[in-house]
Motif scaffolding. Structure first.
Motif, PDB file in Angstrom:
ATOM      1  N   GLY A   1      51.276  45.690  40.179  1.00  0.00           N
ATOM      2  CA  GLY A   1      50.606  45.861  41.455  1.00  0.00           C
ATOM      3  C   GLY A   1      49.831  47.159  41.513  1.00  0.00           C
ATOM      4  O   GLY A   1      50.057  48.077  40.710  1.00  0.00           O
ATOM      5  N   TYR A   2      48.885  47.223  42.442  1.00  0.00           N
ATOM      6  CA  TYR A   2      48.096  48.422  42.688  1.00  0.00           C
ATOM      7  C   TYR A   2      48.317  48.874  44.125  1.00  0.00           C
ATOM      8  O   TYR A   2      48.515  48.046  45.027  1.00  0.00           O
ATOM      9  CB  TYR A   2      46.601  48.154  42.527  1.00  0.00           C
TER      10      TYR A   2
ATOM     11  N   ALA B   1      32.824  37.966  32.671  1.00  0.00           N
ATOM     12  CA  ALA B   1      33.106  36.551  32.402  1.00  0.00           C
ATOM     13  C   ALA B   1      34.559  36.209  32.727  1.00  0.00           C
ATOM     14  O   ALA B   1      34.871  35.062  33.082  1.00  0.00           O
ATOM     15  CB  ALA B   1      32.804  36.224  30.935  1.00  0.00           C
ATOM     16  N   PHE B   2      35.453  37.195  32.620  1.00  0.00           N
ATOM     17  CA  PHE B   2      36.880  36.973  32.879  1.00  0.00           C
ATOM     18  C   PHE B   2      37.260  37.251  34.332  1.00  0.00           C
ATOM     19  O   PHE B   2      38.421  37.067  34.704  1.00  0.00           O
ATOM     20  CB  PHE B   2      37.718  37.882  31.967  1.00  0.00           C
ATOM     21  N   ASP B   3      36.311  37.703  35.135  1.00  0.00           N
ATOM     22  CA  ASP B   3      36.603  38.136  36.503  1.00  0.00           C
ATOM     23  C   ASP B   3      36.603  36.935  37.448  1.00  0.00           C
ATOM     24  O   ASP B   3      35.647  36.676  38.185  1.00  0.00           O
ATOM     25  CB  ASP B   3      35.576  39.176  36.952  1.00  0.00           C
ATOM     26  N   ALA B   4      37.710  36.208  37.448  1.00  0.00           N
ATOM     27  CA  ALA B   4      37.807  34.980  38.237  1.00  0.00           C
ATOM     28  C   ALA B   4      37.623  35.234  39.723  1.00  0.00           C
ATOM     29  O   ALA B   4      37.030  34.419  40.445  1.00  0.00           O
ATOM     30  CB  ALA B   4      39.160  34.312  37.993  1.00  0.00           C
ATOM     31  N   ARG B   5      38.115  36.364  40.199  1.00  0.00           N
ATOM     32  CA  ARG B   5      38.016  36.647  41.636  1.00  0.00           C
ATOM     33  C   ARG B   5      36.569  36.908  42.053  1.00  0.00           C
ATOM     34  O   ARG B   5      36.141  36.502  43.130  1.00  0.00           O
ATOM     35  CB  ARG B   5      38.929  37.808  42.008  1.00  0.00           C
TER      36      ARG B   5
ATOM     37  N   PRO C   1      42.492  42.855  39.392  1.00  0.00           N
ATOM     38  CA  PRO C   1      41.219  42.739  40.083  1.00  0.00           C
ATOM     39  C   PRO C   1      40.653  44.096  40.484  1.00  0.00           C
ATOM     40  O   PRO C   1      41.399  45.056  40.643  1.00  0.00           O
ATOM     41  CB  PRO C   1      41.571  41.904  41.328  1.00  0.00           C
ATOM     42  N   THR C   2      39.337  44.160  40.662  1.00  0.00           N
ATOM     43  CA  THR C   2      38.713  45.384  41.126  1.00  0.00           C
ATOM     44  C   THR C   2      39.027  45.582  42.616  1.00  0.00           C
ATOM     45  O   THR C   2      39.343  44.627  43.317  1.00  0.00           O
ATOM     46  CB  THR C   2      37.198  45.340  40.908  1.00  0.00           C
ATOM     47  N   VAL C   3      38.944  46.825  43.067  1.00  0.00           N
ATOM     48  CA  VAL C   3      39.419  47.171  44.421  1.00  0.00           C
ATOM     49  C   VAL C   3      38.835  46.281  45.529  1.00  0.00           C
ATOM     50  O   VAL C   3      39.577  45.853  46.421  1.00  0.00           O
ATOM     51  CB  VAL C   3      39.164  48.666  44.709  1.00  0.00           C
TER      52      VAL C   3
ATOM     53  N   PRO D   1      24.550  44.145  39.081  1.00  0.00           N
ATOM     54  CA  PRO D   1      25.713  44.878  39.594  1.00  0.00           C
ATOM     55  C   PRO D   1      26.979  44.432  38.868  1.00  0.00           C
ATOM     56  O   PRO D   1      27.242  43.226  38.748  1.00  0.00           O
ATOM     57  CB  PRO D   1      25.752  44.505  41.081  1.00  0.00           C
ATOM     58  N   ALA D   2      27.763  45.397  38.370  1.00  0.00           N
ATOM     59  CA  ALA D   2      28.960  45.055  37.600  1.00  0.00           C
ATOM     60  C   ALA D   2      30.021  46.138  37.765  1.00  0.00           C
ATOM     61  O   ALA D   2      29.695  47.319  37.782  1.00  0.00           O
ATOM     62  CB  ALA D   2      28.610  44.899  36.115  1.00  0.00           C
ATOM     63  N   PRO D   3      31.285  45.742  37.881  1.00  0.00           N
ATOM     64  CA  PRO D   3      32.366  46.733  37.959  1.00  0.00           C
ATOM     65  C   PRO D   3      32.512  47.496  36.641  1.00  0.00           C
ATOM     66  O   PRO D   3      32.048  47.041  35.588  1.00  0.00           O
ATOM     67  CB  PRO D   3      33.613  45.873  38.228  1.00  0.00           C
ATOM     68  N   ARG D   4      33.186  48.636  36.712  1.00  0.00           N
ATOM     69  CA  ARG D   4      33.490  49.412  35.496  1.00  0.00           C
ATOM     70  C   ARG D   4      34.854  49.040  34.919  1.00  0.00           C
ATOM     71  O   ARG D   4      35.252  49.511  33.868  1.00  0.00           O
ATOM     72  CB  ARG D   4      33.423  50.919  35.789  1.00  0.00           C
ATOM     73  N   TYR D   5      35.592  48.220  35.614  1.00  0.00           N
ATOM     74  CA  TYR D   5      36.855  47.648  35.140  1.00  0.00           C
ATOM     75  C   TYR D   5      37.883  48.684  34.711  1.00  0.00           C
ATOM     76  O   TYR D   5      38.451  48.609  33.626  1.00  0.00           O
ATOM     77  CB  TYR D   5      36.596  46.608  34.050  1.00  0.00           C
ATOM     78  N   THR D   6      38.124  49.647  35.602  1.00  0.00           N
ATOM     79  CA  THR D   6      39.318  50.468  35.441  1.00  0.00           C
ATOM     80  C   THR D   6      40.534  49.727  36.002  1.00  0.00           C
ATOM     81  O   THR D   6      41.665  50.209  35.864  1.00  0.00           O
ATOM     82  CB  THR D   6      39.160  51.823  36.156  1.00  0.00           C
ATOM     83  N   SER D   7      40.293  48.592  36.638  1.00  0.00           N
ATOM     84  CA  SER D   7      41.384  47.722  37.079  1.00  0.00           C
ATOM     85  C   SER D   7      40.874  46.284  37.101  1.00  0.00           C
ATOM     86  O   SER D   7      39.679  46.034  37.124  1.00  0.00           O
ATOM     87  CB  SER D   7      41.860  48.096  38.484  1.00  0.00           C
TER      88      SER D   7
END
Length: 453
Positions: free
Chosen positions: A335-336, A434-438, A20-22, A12-18
Motif C-alpha cells: 500500500g501507499y 502499456a502496463f498501466d491498466a488504471r 498505480p500513480t498517485v 503526457p506520461a508518468p515517471r513511474y516512481t509508483s
C-alpha cells in the motif's frame, strides 16, 4: 531517432516512481488502521533482513526555483526549523509504536525543499532523534540533497559524522540566462567548492542533477554545462527532462511556452548531453541516470539488483519505505500513503497524535502484478510474464498494447517477454504505460503528467 517517433511518443506520461500513480489511487474514505496494518505486515516480513528506508521531506527554501515541481514552502524565517523537526520526530515516534520492535535502518534520504536550509545543529538533532533506539544496517546508505549556494563545510562535516556518504547537488544548467529565468543561481565556483570539500571530508558518491528542456536553454548551454561538469566528474548524474506542469506549479508561469525549446530542439538537447556524458565514460542506467563504472548504481544494474522507489533509483532493495514530513509518500509494497500537503495541516494532525495521512491506496493483486512488471522495465529493461499472462486481464491487455512499440523497434517482444532495445531506452515511460491498466481504464480528461519527450 526519427522525427516521427519523437512526435508520436511525446505524450503526457508518468515517471513511474509508483504503480498505480498517485492520481489513480483509490479515493474512497479509509481508516488509518488500514495503513498501519500494511506497515506492520511489511515491517514483520523485511525489517530483520532488508531493513527499512526513511525519506524525510524538508520543504523550506529561501527562494522559489520556478522550474521546481516539489512541495516547497518559501521563507527566510529560520525560526520554522525547530518546530518542524519536533513534528518530524513525533511522527517517527508514532511509526516506532506501529512497528512494535526496534527498526533496522538501511537508508535515510533528506529531500526537499532545501535540506541545507536547516542549520547543521538542527539536522544533527533530527538524525540523532531518528537513530536513537534504532539499529543501523551493515549496508546502510545515508544521502541528502543540497543547494550549492548555501551548503557549508559545517553541513558536510556534521552529516558525514552522522553516517552520510552520498550528496546530491541541484545544478540544472550553468547558463546565467537559464539560471535567471528559473531563479536558480549558483556558480561553477560554488559547485566546485562544495564538491571538493565533500571529497576532502570523505564522501564517496556525489550526484549532480542536470535538466534538459528548460526555458531559454540552447545546445550551447548544455555543451557548456557538461564541459564544466567534466572538470569535477561526479560519480552520478541525473540528466532528466524538465516537467512543465504550470497547472500544478504556478511558479512555472513566470515564463511563456515560447521560452521553452520545441520538441525537436529538446530532443537535440538530450542527445547532445547524452553523447557527451557517454564520451566521458558515464554509463546510462535505467531512466535519466548516468554513472561511472565504479558507482554502486552501475554495479547494481550489472548484478540485476537495481531498485526504484519514491526516492528514485537505489542499488539495494527495501520493502518498506517510511516517508516523514509534509507531502511525503510512504510505501509498504502492499500500500501507499501520502501525508498532508501543507505545513499547517501536517503539524495539526501530528499534534493531535495521529499519523498525518490524507491519501491511502491498498494495492490489489493485479496492482502488485503490474507494479512488478513496470519495475522490471524501469530497472532491468526486461520483463517476462510466464504463467501469469492468462490470470490477469490487465496483463493480457498490456501485451496487446506492447505490439505497436515492438513494431517501432522500442522493444523486442515474444510470447513471454518484452525487452527494451537501445532505441527504446529513450522511451521507458511510454513502454511502462502499456502496463498501466488504471490509466487505460480511465483516461484523464485533462493533462495530469508532464510530456514524455
Amino acid at each position: 531517432m526519427s522525427k516521427r517517433l519523437i512526435e508520436k511518443y511525446n505524450v503526457p506520461a508518468p515517471r513511474y516512481t509508483s504503480y498505480p500513480t498517485v492520481p489513480y489511487w483509490n479515493d474512497e474514505p479509509f481508516e488509518i488502521s488500514e495503513w498501519e496494518k500494511s506497515v506492520q505486515l511489511s515491517f514483520k516480513e523485511s525489517n530483520d533482513t532488508d531493513g527499512i528506508s526513511i525519506y524525510v521531506h524538508l520543504p523550506y527554501c529561501e527562494s522559489l526555483c520556478t522550474y521546481c515541481g516539489c512541495n516547497t514552502r518559501i521563507t527566510k524565517n529560520h525560526s520554522v526549523e525547530e518546530p518542524y523537526i519536533h513534528a518530524l520526530l513525533k511522527e517517527w515516534a508514532m511509526y516506532r509504536k506501529v512497528f512494535g520492535k526496534r527498526p533496522v535502518i538501511r537508508e535515510i534520504h533528506l529531500g526537499g525543499g532545501t535540506p541545507t536550509f536547516f542549520a547543521p545543529e538542527n539536522l544533527k538533532y533530527l538524525i540523532e532523534g531518528i537513530l536513537a533506539g534504532a539499529t543501523i544496517h551493515a549496508d546502510a546508505e545515508f544521502s541528502f540533497e543540497a543547494h550549492p549556494a548555501n551548503t557549508t563545510a559545517e553541513h558536510l562535516t556534521t552529516l558525514y559524522n552522522l553516517g552520510f556518504r552520498r550528496l546530491s547537488l541541484g545544478i540544472q544548467d550553468f547558463d546565467p540566462k537559464v539560471q535567471f529565468i528559473i531563479n536558480r543561481m549558483q556558480s561553477f565556483e560554488q559547485v566546485k567548492a562544495v564538491t571538493d570539500k565533500a571529497r576532502e571530508i570523505g564522501y564517496t558518491s556525489i550526484n549532480f542533477d542536470l535538466i534538459y528542456g528548460l526555458p531559454l536553454q540552447t545546445v550551447e548551454s548544455v555543451v557548456d554545462t557538461v564541459e564544466k561538469v567534466s572538470a569535477l566528474m561526479p560519480e552520478r548524474i541525473a540528466f532528466y527532462s524538465y516537467a512543465h506542469v504550470p497547472w500544478i506549479k504556478p511558479g512555472q508561469r513566470r515564463y511563456k511556452d515560447t521560452d521553452l525549446p520545441g520538441t525537436q530542439l529538446k530532443q537535440q538537447l538530450y542527445n547532445t548531453g547524452r553523447e557527451m556524458l557517454t564520451a566521458l565514460g558515464y554509463k546510462e542506467i535505467g531512466m535519466d541516470h548516468f554513472t561511472l563504472i565504479t558507482d554502486s548504481l552501475y554495479k547494481a544494474e550489472q548484478k540485476g539488483t537495481l531498485h526504484r522507489n519514491f526516492m528514485g533509483y537505489t542499488h539495494q532493495h527495501t520493502q518498506l519505505l517510511v516517508g516523514l514530513g509534509v507531502s511525503s509518500i510512504s510505501d509498504s509494497w502492499y500500500g501507499y500513503a501520502q501525508n498532508a500537503k501543507t505545513v499547517e495541516e501536517y503539524t495539526s494532525l501530528i499534534n493531535s497524535g495521529v499519523l498525518p495521512i490524507v491519501k491511502f491506496h491498498g494495492l490489489t493483486e493485479e496492482d502488485l502484478l503490474l507494479r512488478q512488471h513496470i519495475l522490471n522495465i524501469m530497472c532491468a529493461g526486461k520483463t517476462c510474464w510466464n504463467h501469469h499472462l492468462h490470470s490477469s486481464t490487465g496483463l493480457l491487455q498490456a501485451v496487446e498494447r506492447l505490439q505497436p512499440l515492438a513494431d517501432d523497434g522500442l522493444i523486442n517482444l515474444n510470447s513471454w517477454c518484452a525487452e527494451v532495445t537501445p532505441l527504446g531506452k529513450r522511451y521507458l515511460r511510454n513502454i511502462c504505460m502499456a502496463f498501466d491498466a488504471r490509466l487505460w481504464a480511465k483516461k484523464p480528461a485533462t493533462q495530469l503528467f508532464s510530456m514524455a519527450g
